[in-house]
Motif scaffolding. Structure first.
Motif, PDB file in Angstrom:
ATOM      1  N   SER A 113      -9.989   0.117   3.862  1.00  9.74           N
ATOM      2  CA  SER A 113      -9.367   1.355   4.311  1.00  9.74           C
ATOM      3  C   SER A 113      -7.950   1.111   4.823  1.00  9.74           C
ATOM      4  O   SER A 113      -7.020   1.864   4.515  1.00  9.74           O
ATOM      5  CB  SER A 113     -10.232   1.986   5.401  1.00  9.74           C
ATOM      6  N   LYS A 162       0.807  -1.221   0.000  1.00  7.71           N
ATOM      7  CA  LYS A 162       0.000   0.000   0.000  1.00  7.71           C
ATOM      8  C   LYS A 162       0.842   1.275   0.000  1.00  7.71           C
ATOM      9  O   LYS A 162       0.409   2.299  -0.513  1.00  7.71           O
ATOM     10  CB  LYS A 162      -0.996   0.006   1.157  1.00  7.71           C
ATOM     11  N   GLY A 197     -16.133   8.894  -7.330  1.00  4.17           N
ATOM     12  CA  GLY A 197     -14.978   8.350  -8.048  1.00  4.17           C
ATOM     13  C   GLY A 197     -15.172   8.451  -9.541  1.00  4.17           C
ATOM     14  O   GLY A 197     -14.564   9.273 -10.204  1.00  4.17           O
ATOM     15  N   SER A 256      -9.182   2.419  -2.461  1.00  8.85           N
ATOM     16  CA  SER A 256      -9.863   3.716  -2.503  1.00  8.85           C
ATOM     17  C   SER A 256     -11.335   3.613  -2.877  1.00  8.85           C
ATOM     18  O   SER A 256     -12.090   4.564  -2.652  1.00  8.85           O
ATOM     19  CB  SER A 256      -9.154   4.657  -3.482  1.00  8.85           C
ATOM     20  N   GLY A 257     -11.750   2.478  -3.461  1.00  3.71           N
ATOM     21  CA  GLY A 257     -13.150   2.385  -3.854  1.00  3.71           C
ATOM     22  C   GLY A 257     -13.583   0.973  -4.182  1.00  3.71           C
ATOM     23  O   GLY A 257     -12.757   0.048  -4.259  1.00  3.71           O
ATOM     24  N   PRO A 277      -5.087   4.999  -7.738  1.00  4.70           N
ATOM     25  CA  PRO A 277      -6.251   4.421  -7.054  1.00  4.70           C
ATOM     26  C   PRO A 277      -6.384   2.915  -7.305  1.00  4.70           C
ATOM     27  O   PRO A 277      -6.213   2.434  -8.427  1.00  4.70           O
ATOM     28  CB  PRO A 277      -7.432   5.179  -7.660  1.00  4.70           C
ATOM     29  N   ASN A 314     -14.262   6.319   4.153  1.00  2.00           N
ATOM     30  CA  ASN A 314     -13.724   7.136   3.060  1.00  2.00           C
ATOM     31  C   ASN A 314     -13.504   6.328   1.775  1.00  2.00           C
ATOM     32  O   ASN A 314     -12.485   6.473   1.086  1.00  2.00           O
ATOM     33  CB  ASN A 314     -12.410   7.805   3.495  1.00  2.00           C
ATOM     34  N   LEU A 315     -14.466   5.452   1.469  1.00  2.00           N
ATOM     35  CA  LEU A 315     -14.392   4.625   0.269  1.00  2.00           C
ATOM     36  C   LEU A 315     -15.362   5.145  -0.789  1.00  2.00           C
ATOM     37  O   LEU A 315     -16.516   5.436  -0.485  1.00  2.00           O
ATOM     38  CB  LEU A 315     -14.736   3.172   0.597  1.00  2.00           C
ATOM     39  N   LYS A 316     -14.887   5.226  -2.009  1.00  2.00           N
ATOM     40  CA  LYS A 316     -15.741   5.621  -3.119  1.00  2.00           C
ATOM     41  C   LYS A 316     -16.514   4.404  -3.627  1.00  2.00           C
ATOM     42  O   LYS A 316     -16.116   3.270  -3.385  1.00  2.00           O
ATOM     43  CB  LYS A 316     -14.904   6.247  -4.239  1.00  2.00           C
ATOM     44  N   GLY A 356      -5.271   0.312   1.782  1.00  4.64           N
ATOM     45  CA  GLY A 356      -4.985   1.244   0.693  1.00  4.64           C
ATOM     46  C   GLY A 356      -5.975   1.227  -0.452  1.00  4.64           C
ATOM     47  O   GLY A 356      -5.715   1.805  -1.515  1.00  4.64           O
TER      48      GLY A 356
END
Length: 244
Positions: free
Chosen positions: A103, A74, A157, A108-109, A80, A132-134, A106
């Motif tokens: 999270s 990570k 995203g 992101s979505g 991303p 904080n995930l898209k 690393g």
């Protein structure tokens, strides 16, 4: 500059190759990566990615193992990382625990094509925001403009527009659906628009990115991992052939 997003299935060709493939994708110039979480019944996927899921499961890939691999790189991966998969394994793992692990690792979505938007709004959106995930929804040529706007409003995203309503990697489908691409380009979207399904080469990439912010290549890349003994160099060559 239009962005290239590369999809591959975790745990192929061998179980521990995931992190090396991630580094190859990043170092070759792609701007984003989607990592498929192997599942025993990948109904939206064509034969190549189904084969990849089968091999990964046979190799011993699991969600827990994937998180270990992701966590180990990570700090090295700066583009991303999006996990793509089906809802049942995520629910079995525990949705909030899954998001926490994302999270911590690393990620992101997420893209979970079989998670209904109503369920997303009701049960999962706040959990994703907490970590904080898209989240990305998919639209197809049959999706109405009203629903495209609705799914765009829920997405963060990017918005994933599949070039056809078939399974991934369908050789009989063309990415050059001018009317559809034009319709999408004229809608005032909140998110960047990425086109996927059936994009195999530079020409396909250039066609779809005339009307979109980027494109997603999956089957053509996964096929290299499955079929080429020297997949490392072939993967680099393939990505360079799209964007250089």
């Amino acid at each position: 500059m239009k962005k290239l997003n590369i999809y591959f299935t975790a745990g192929i060709p061998k179980l521990e190759d995931t992190t090396e493939i991630m580094k190859i994708i990043q170092d070759s110039g792609a701007k984003m990566m989607e990592i498929g979480m192997p599942y025993s019944d990948p109904v939206a996927d064509g034969p190549v990615i189904q084969k990849a899921h089968e091999l990964a499961l046979k190799n011993g890939m699991s969600i827990e193992k994937l998180f270990e691999q992701l966590k180990s790189v990570k700090d090295e991966i700066k583009i991303p990382v999006i996990l793509m998969g089906y809802i049942n394994p995520v629910l079995s793992f525990g949705f909030e625990e899954f998001c926490k692990k994302c999270s911590d690792s690393g990620v992101s979505g997420l893209i979970i094509p079989d998670l209904p938007p109503v369920e997303f709004e009701k049960n999962y959106q706040k959990i994703l925001e907490k970590y904080n995930l898209k989240f990305t929804f998919l639209v197809t040529p049959e999706t109405s403009e009203e629903r495209i706007k609705y799914l765009d409003s829920l997405s963060s995203g990017f918005l994933y527009a599949v070039s056809s309503s078939s399974t991934t990697g369908n050789e009989n489908k063309t990415v050059n659906n001018e009317d559809y691409l034009q319709k999408l380009s004229e809608i005032d979207l909140k998110n960047p628009l990425f086109i996927g399904f059936g994009i195999k080469n530079r020409n396909d990439f250039e066609i779809v990115t005339k009307k979109a912010d980027g494109a997603i290549i999956g089957t053509a890349f996964v096929n290299i991992l499955l079929e080429q003994k020297d997949w490392k160099s072939k993967s680099v060559d393939f990505i360079h052939s799209i964007i250089n």
